[in-house]
Design a protein around this motif. Structure first.
Motif, short mmCIF file in Angstrom:
data_model
loop_
_atom_site.label_atom_id
_atom_site.label_comp_id
_atom_site.label_asym_id
_atom_site.label_seq_id
_atom_site.Cartn_x
_atom_site.Cartn_y
_atom_site.Cartn_z
N SER A 170 -1.09 -2.93 -3.69
CA SER A 170 -0.10 -2.70 -4.74
C SER A 170 0.84 -1.55 -4.36
O SER A 170 2.05 -1.63 -4.58
N ASN A 171 0.29 -0.50 -3.78
CA ASN A 171 1.11 0.64 -3.37
C ASN A 171 2.07 0.32 -2.24
O ASN A 171 3.12 0.94 -2.12
N GLU A 172 1.72 -0.65 -1.42
CA GLU A 172 2.55 -1.02 -0.27
C GLU A 172 3.66 -2.01 -0.61
O GLU A 172 4.52 -2.27 0.21
N THR A 173 3.64 -2.57 -1.81
CA THR A 173 4.63 -3.58 -2.18
C THR A 173 5.66 -3.00 -3.15
O THR A 173 5.44 -1.96 -3.77
N LYS A 174 6.78 -3.69 -3.26
CA LYS A 174 7.87 -3.24 -4.12
C LYS A 174 7.56 -3.51 -5.59
O LYS A 174 6.79 -4.40 -5.92
N LYS A 175 8.25 -2.75 -6.45
CA LYS A 175 8.11 -2.97 -7.89
C LYS A 175 8.48 -4.40 -8.24
O LYS A 175 9.39 -4.98 -7.65
N ASN A 176 7.80 -4.92 -9.22
CA ASN A 176 8.07 -6.25 -9.77
C ASN A 176 7.90 -7.39 -8.76
O ASN A 176 8.42 -8.47 -8.97
N SER A 177 7.20 -7.16 -7.67
CA SER A 177 6.94 -8.26 -6.74
C SER A 177 5.72 -9.05 -7.23
O SER A 177 4.84 -8.49 -7.89
N PRO A 178 5.68 -10.33 -6.91
CA PRO A 178 4.51 -11.13 -7.32
C PRO A 178 3.20 -10.59 -6.75
O PRO A 178 2.15 -10.69 -7.39
N ILE A 179 3.26 -10.01 -5.56
CA ILE A 179 2.05 -9.45 -4.93
C ILE A 179 1.55 -8.26 -5.74
O ILE A 179 0.35 -8.16 -6.04
N LYS A 180 2.46 -7.36 -6.09
CA LYS A 180 2.08 -6.18 -6.86
C LYS A 180 1.50 -6.58 -8.21
O LYS A 180 0.47 -6.06 -8.63
N GLU A 181 2.16 -7.52 -8.89
CA GLU A 181 1.68 -7.97 -10.20
C GLU A 181 0.30 -8.62 -10.10
O GLU A 181 -0.58 -8.36 -10.92
N ALA A 182 0.11 -9.45 -9.08
CA ALA A 182 -1.19 -10.11 -8.90
C ALA A 182 -2.28 -9.09 -8.57
O ALA A 182 -3.40 -9.17 -9.10
N ALA A 183 -1.95 -8.12 -7.72
CA ALA A 183 -2.93 -7.09 -7.35
C ALA A 183 -3.33 -6.26 -8.56
O ALA A 183 -4.51 -5.97 -8.77
N GLU A 184 -2.36 -5.87 -9.37
CA GLU A 184 -2.67 -5.06 -10.54
C GLU A 184 -3.46 -5.86 -11.58
O GLU A 184 -4.37 -5.33 -12.22
#
Length: 81
Positions: A24-38
């Motif tokens: 999550s820390n390595e991805t940009k805000k509002n990315s699908p990866i960040k949202e899925a990780a969180e």
């Protein structure tokens, strides 16, 4: 000295949670990866409170818990993969 199944599953939850936070820390805000990780990290917090049938819960959620990692691999970005 062997650990019981619940202790092992708690360690797996802790390790997955740590890896998801890093992803999550390595991805940009509002990315699908960040949202899925969180979202998965929130589920793991809930799972860490479960005392019975944790192995069943973890098995049933395994595909969903691994989704952020699969999404990260699809990016082919070195810092995410």
């Amino acid at each position: 000295m062997s650990m019981d199944n619940h202790t092992i599953l708690q360690k797996i939850i802790n390790n997955l949670s740590s890896d998801l936070r890093q992803l999550s820390n390595e991805t940009k805000k509002n990315s699908p990866i960040k949202e899925a990780a969180e979202a998965c990290n929130m589920k793991l917090r809930e799972y860490s409170m479960i005392k019975e049938n944790l192995s069943t819960v973890m098995r049933d959620a395994s595909v969903e818990l691994l989704q952020p990692f699969a999404l990260g691999c699809d990016t082919k970005q070195i810092k995410i993969v």
